[in-house]
Motif scaffolding. Sequence first.
Motif, PDB file in Angstrom:
ATOM      1  N   GLY A 167       0.630  -1.425  -0.053  1.00 55.94           N
ATOM      2  CA  GLY A 167      -0.019   0.416   0.138  1.00 55.94           C
ATOM      3  C   GLY A 167       0.513   1.033  -0.348  1.00 55.94           C
ATOM      4  N   VAL A 168       2.224   1.270   0.228  1.00 58.19           N
ATOM      5  CA  VAL A 168       3.106   2.082  -0.244  1.00 58.19           C
ATOM      6  C   VAL A 168       4.130   1.946  -1.527  1.00 58.19           C
ATOM      7  CG1 VAL A 168       5.247   3.407   1.234  1.00 58.19           C
ATOM      8  CG2 VAL A 168       3.449   2.459   2.477  1.00 58.19           C
ATOM      9  N   PRO A 169       3.946   3.401  -1.939  1.00 57.35           N
ATOM     10  CA  PRO A 169       4.841   3.489  -3.564  1.00 57.35           C
ATOM     11  C   PRO A 169       6.153   2.531  -3.523  1.00 57.35           C
ATOM     12  CG  PRO A 169       3.404   5.645  -3.362  1.00 57.35           C
ATOM     13  CD  PRO A 169       3.713   4.564  -1.271  1.00 57.35           C
ATOM     14  N   GLU A 170       5.963   1.822  -4.220  1.00 56.69           N
ATOM     15  CA  GLU A 170       6.750   0.928  -4.867  1.00 56.69           C
ATOM     16  C   GLU A 170       8.219   1.490  -4.978  1.00 56.69           C
ATOM     17  OE1 GLU A 170       8.626  -1.326  -8.857  1.00 56.69           O
ATOM     18  OE2 GLU A 170       6.322  -2.398  -7.913  1.00 56.69           O
ATOM     19  N   GLY A 171       9.006   0.917  -4.130  1.00 54.91           N
ATOM     20  CA  GLY A 171      10.717   1.185  -3.688  1.00 54.91           C
ATOM     21  C   GLY A 171      11.206   2.474  -3.002  1.00 54.91           C
ATOM     22  N   THR A 172      10.061   2.736  -2.268  1.00 56.10           N
ATOM     23  CA  THR A 172      10.147   3.420  -1.224  1.00 56.10           C
ATOM     24  C   THR A 172      10.274   3.604  -0.377  1.00 56.10           C
ATOM     25  OG1 THR A 172       8.234   4.145  -0.903  1.00 56.10           O
ATOM     26  CG2 THR A 172       9.055   5.300  -2.922  1.00 56.10           C
ATOM     27  N   PHE A 173      11.554   4.472   0.412  1.00 58.50           N
ATOM     28  CA  PHE A 173      12.188   4.271   2.077  1.00 58.50           C
ATOM     29  C   PHE A 173      11.011   5.087   2.972  1.00 58.50           C
ATOM     30  CE2 PHE A 173      15.166   2.063  -0.487  1.00 58.50           C
ATOM     31  CZ  PHE A 173      15.244   1.132  -0.142  1.00 58.50           C
ATOM     32  N   HIS A 174      11.117   4.286   3.997  1.00 57.56           N
ATOM     33  CA  HIS A 174       9.712   5.140   5.432  1.00 57.56           C
ATOM     34  C   HIS A 174      10.565   4.304   6.540  1.00 57.56           C
ATOM     35  CE1 HIS A 174       6.582   6.517   2.258  1.00 57.56           C
ATOM     36  NE2 HIS A 174       6.926   5.694   1.992  1.00 57.56           N
ATOM     37  N   VAL A 316      20.109   4.523  -3.584  1.00 56.17           N
ATOM     38  CA  VAL A 316      19.901   3.418  -3.635  1.00 56.17           C
ATOM     39  C   VAL A 316      18.012   4.113  -4.764  1.00 56.17           C
ATOM     40  CG1 VAL A 316      18.883   1.779  -3.578  1.00 56.17           C
ATOM     41  CG2 VAL A 316      20.818   1.644  -2.716  1.00 56.17           C
ATOM     42  N   ALA A 317      17.537   4.552  -4.181  1.00 58.39           N
ATOM     43  CA  ALA A 317      16.660   4.637  -4.150  1.00 58.39           C
ATOM     44  C   ALA A 317      16.207   6.503  -4.923  1.00 58.39           C
ATOM     45  CB  ALA A 317      14.746   4.644  -3.525  1.00 58.39           C
ATOM     46  N   GLY A 318      16.788   7.271  -4.813  1.00 55.49           N
ATOM     47  CA  GLY A 318      16.968   8.603  -4.903  1.00 55.49           C
ATOM     48  C   GLY A 318      16.174   9.277  -3.881  1.00 55.49           C
ATOM     49  N   GLU A 319      16.550  10.615  -3.574  1.00 54.39           N
ATOM     50  CA  GLU A 319      16.648  11.201  -2.577  1.00 54.39           C
ATOM     51  C   GLU A 319      14.906  11.531  -2.717  1.00 54.39           C
ATOM     52  OE1 GLU A 319      18.501  15.449  -2.454  1.00 54.39           O
ATOM     53  OE2 GLU A 319      20.463  14.325  -1.799  1.00 54.39           O
ATOM     54  N   GLU A 320      14.122  11.951  -3.258  1.00 55.30           N
ATOM     55  CA  GLU A 320      12.405  12.580  -3.903  1.00 55.30           C
ATOM     56  C   GLU A 320      11.808  10.367  -3.371  1.00 55.30           C
ATOM     57  OE1 GLU A 320      14.141   9.757  -7.134  1.00 55.30           O
ATOM     58  OE2 GLU A 320      14.730  11.746  -5.740  1.00 55.30           O
ATOM     59  N   ALA A 321      12.540   9.256  -2.963  1.00 55.32           N
ATOM     60  CA  ALA A 321      12.420   8.061  -3.214  1.00 55.32           C
ATOM     61  C   ALA A 321      12.098   7.850  -1.283  1.00 55.32           C
ATOM     62  CB  ALA A 321      12.305   7.129  -3.658  1.00 55.32           C
ATOM     63  N   VAL A 322      13.320   8.452  -0.201  1.00 57.65           N
ATOM     64  CA  VAL A 322      12.512   8.479   1.135  1.00 57.65           C
ATOM     65  C   VAL A 322      12.217   8.953   1.993  1.00 57.65           C
ATOM     66  CG1 VAL A 322      15.216   7.990   2.082  1.00 57.65           C
ATOM     67  CG2 VAL A 322      15.584   7.433   0.149  1.00 57.65           C
ATOM     68  N   PHE A 323      11.599   8.919   2.837  1.00 54.29           N
ATOM     69  CA  PHE A 323      10.853   9.464   4.177  1.00 54.29           C
ATOM     70  C   PHE A 323      11.448   9.104   5.353  1.00 54.29           C
ATOM     71  CE2 PHE A 323       8.594   8.961  -0.172  1.00 54.29           C
ATOM     72  CZ  PHE A 323       8.238  10.327  -0.434  1.00 54.29           C
ATOM     73  N   ALA A 324      12.123  10.172   5.566  1.00 51.54           N
ATOM     74  CA  ALA A 324      13.051   9.683   6.882  1.00 51.54           C
ATOM     75  C   ALA A 324      12.595  10.436   7.905  1.00 51.54           C
ATOM     76  CB  ALA A 324      14.461  10.122   6.462  1.00 51.54           C
ATOM     77  N   PHE A 346      15.602   0.270  12.500  1.00 51.14           N
ATOM     78  CA  PHE A 346      14.787   0.053  11.310  1.00 51.14           C
ATOM     79  C   PHE A 346      13.228   0.883  10.375  1.00 51.14           C
ATOM     80  CE2 PHE A 346      10.331  -2.276  11.327  1.00 51.14           C
ATOM     81  CZ  PHE A 346      10.613  -3.586  11.360  1.00 51.14           C
ATOM     82  N   LEU A 347      13.655   0.425   9.158  1.00 52.74           N
ATOM     83  CA  LEU A 347      12.887   1.491   8.174  1.00 52.74           C
ATOM     84  C   LEU A 347      11.916   0.176   6.767  1.00 52.74           C
ATOM     85  CD1 LEU A 347      16.683   1.194   7.497  1.00 52.74           C
ATOM     86  CD2 LEU A 347      15.717   2.757   6.076  1.00 52.74           C
ATOM     87  N   PHE A 348      11.442   0.844   6.652  1.00 52.23           N
ATOM     88  CA  PHE A 348       9.409  -0.204   6.000  1.00 52.23           C
ATOM     89  C   PHE A 348      10.294   0.498   3.890  1.00 52.23           C
ATOM     90  CE2 PHE A 348       7.714   0.596   9.845  1.00 52.23           C
ATOM     91  CZ  PHE A 348       6.929  -1.312   9.904  1.00 52.23           C
ATOM     92  N   LEU A 349      10.399  -0.948   3.334  1.00 52.02           N
ATOM     93  CA  LEU A 349      10.786  -0.328   2.002  1.00 52.02           C
ATOM     94  C   LEU A 349       9.279  -0.743   1.271  1.00 52.02           C
ATOM     95  CD1 LEU A 349      12.228   0.369  -0.746  1.00 52.02           C
ATOM     96  CD2 LEU A 349      12.345  -3.174  -0.356  1.00 52.02           C
ATOM     97  N   GLY A 350       8.546   0.073   0.888  1.00 47.23           N
ATOM     98  CA  GLY A 350       7.565  -0.033   0.483  1.00 47.23           C
ATOM     99  C   GLY A 350       6.747  -1.124  -1.496  1.00 47.23           C
ATOM    100  N   GLN A 351       6.250  -1.619  -1.456  1.00 51.89           N
ATOM    101  CA  GLN A 351       6.378  -2.514  -2.120  1.00 51.89           C
ATOM    102  C   GLN A 351       4.684  -2.483  -3.357  1.00 51.89           C
ATOM    103  OE1 GLN A 351       5.572  -7.307  -0.838  1.00 51.89           O
ATOM    104  NE2 GLN A 351       3.515  -6.395  -1.062  1.00 51.89           N
ATOM    105  N   GLY A 352       4.537  -1.109  -2.915  1.00 54.36           N
ATOM    106  CA  GLY A 352       3.293  -0.914  -3.863  1.00 54.36           C
ATOM    107  C   GLY A 352       2.035  -1.093  -3.622  1.00 54.36           C
ATOM    108  N   GLU A 353       0.734  -1.582  -4.329  1.00 53.54           N
ATOM    109  CA  GLU A 353      -0.756  -1.976  -4.227  1.00 53.54           C
ATOM    110  C   GLU A 353      -0.674  -3.277  -4.158  1.00 53.54           C
ATOM    111  OE1 GLU A 353      -2.943   0.244  -3.169  1.00 53.54           O
ATOM    112  OE2 GLU A 353      -1.424   2.478  -3.091  1.00 53.54           O
TER     113      GLU A 353
END
Length: 387
Positions: A167-174, A316-324, A346-353
């Motif tokens: 449910g989180v955009p694919e390839g983004t880090f949170h 790895v993902a680009g700054e726009e894809a990392v929510f720190a 501990f980080l989450f990795l988005g896998q998409g819908e």
Amino acid sequence: MAVINRIAGFAEEMAGWRRHLHAHPELGLECHETAAYLVARLREFGITEIEEGIAQSGVVALIEGQGEGPTIGLRADVDALPIAETTGAPHASTVPGRMHACGHDGHSAMLLGAAKYLAETRNFTGRVALIFQPAEEGPGGAQPMVDAGIMDRYGITQVYALHTAPGVPEGTFHTTPGPIMASVDTVHIDITGQGGHGAMPHDARDPVVAACGMVQAIQTIVSRNNYALDDLVISITQIHTGSADNVIPGTAYVNGTVRTFDKEVRAMVRRRLEEIVAGQAASYGVDAVLRYEEGYPPTVNDPEKTAFAARVAATVAGEEAVFANGDRLMGSEDFAAMLEARPGAFLFLGQGEGPGLHQPGFDFNDAVAPVGASFFARLVEEAQPAG
């Protein structure tokens, strides 16, 4: 995305590892076949320093870098859940009533991918400890592995983990510094009254109304005893009692969960539950026993290590894809025990819908495995650079 080319090159192999694990799920601490499969892959990569049987089926494998240096720990959980799968996938669970519904198969595959790359390149100093941990879903494998001495025995100075996020955009880090996931405690209340005829309640001591009174009073802990800015959830999820419309039962059982990020709040909740249960029992003329089980502590990220991990994720993902500096969650995670022992993140990795975690239709998105594996690999190379 700046996924490492070599890791992208064996993406299909990673998917194969993951799908094998998905088809053969194991539960709790009894993940012996899973561990054997992981160890076989690690040995294929040329990794020879492997300890098995930690916390029954946990594994720690060491990769030596170039020259002296510290040891960085990377953790993946390996256990599944007691859920009947409905994905219909070719690699669906072959074990009735069990499935990888939380992505631990994907976590293991990502760590294997990083292991293969790191074993080939060894472009780091010191060592990396690959931690494959059972029983995250319960009864908890992180604390037993820490208690077994892995942090001290292998000289681990910092430790990191990833978790898939549907449910989180694919390839983004949170992630976020400080508390990221809550503690989890379990409440059991056993109420004993005096059963009787439903038409003659004056001859009984009704545990049903006592249970209802307790549940209502427990809700005031959040609204009247807790500071509004201190996150707290108390959910009563079960009340079991009675067998017929005209029979007042003799007993009742109440069950629930407590989630918070603060040790003082946790202690306050336990104290207030004891007072409410005793007071309500006296009010209704019944006997009641509270059993309060402390589970996983809050998962608390080290601020410095979290900022470092976010910087690595951006490569790895680009700054726009990392929510720190994201939101913390009321769910729980037993990686908390490792973060209590050593600083890390501990980080989450988005896998998409798609279906959410712990749902029978969930399946890990293999497309993000190279992203996670690249993050783990870059983490080691940046934390302990060679040359």
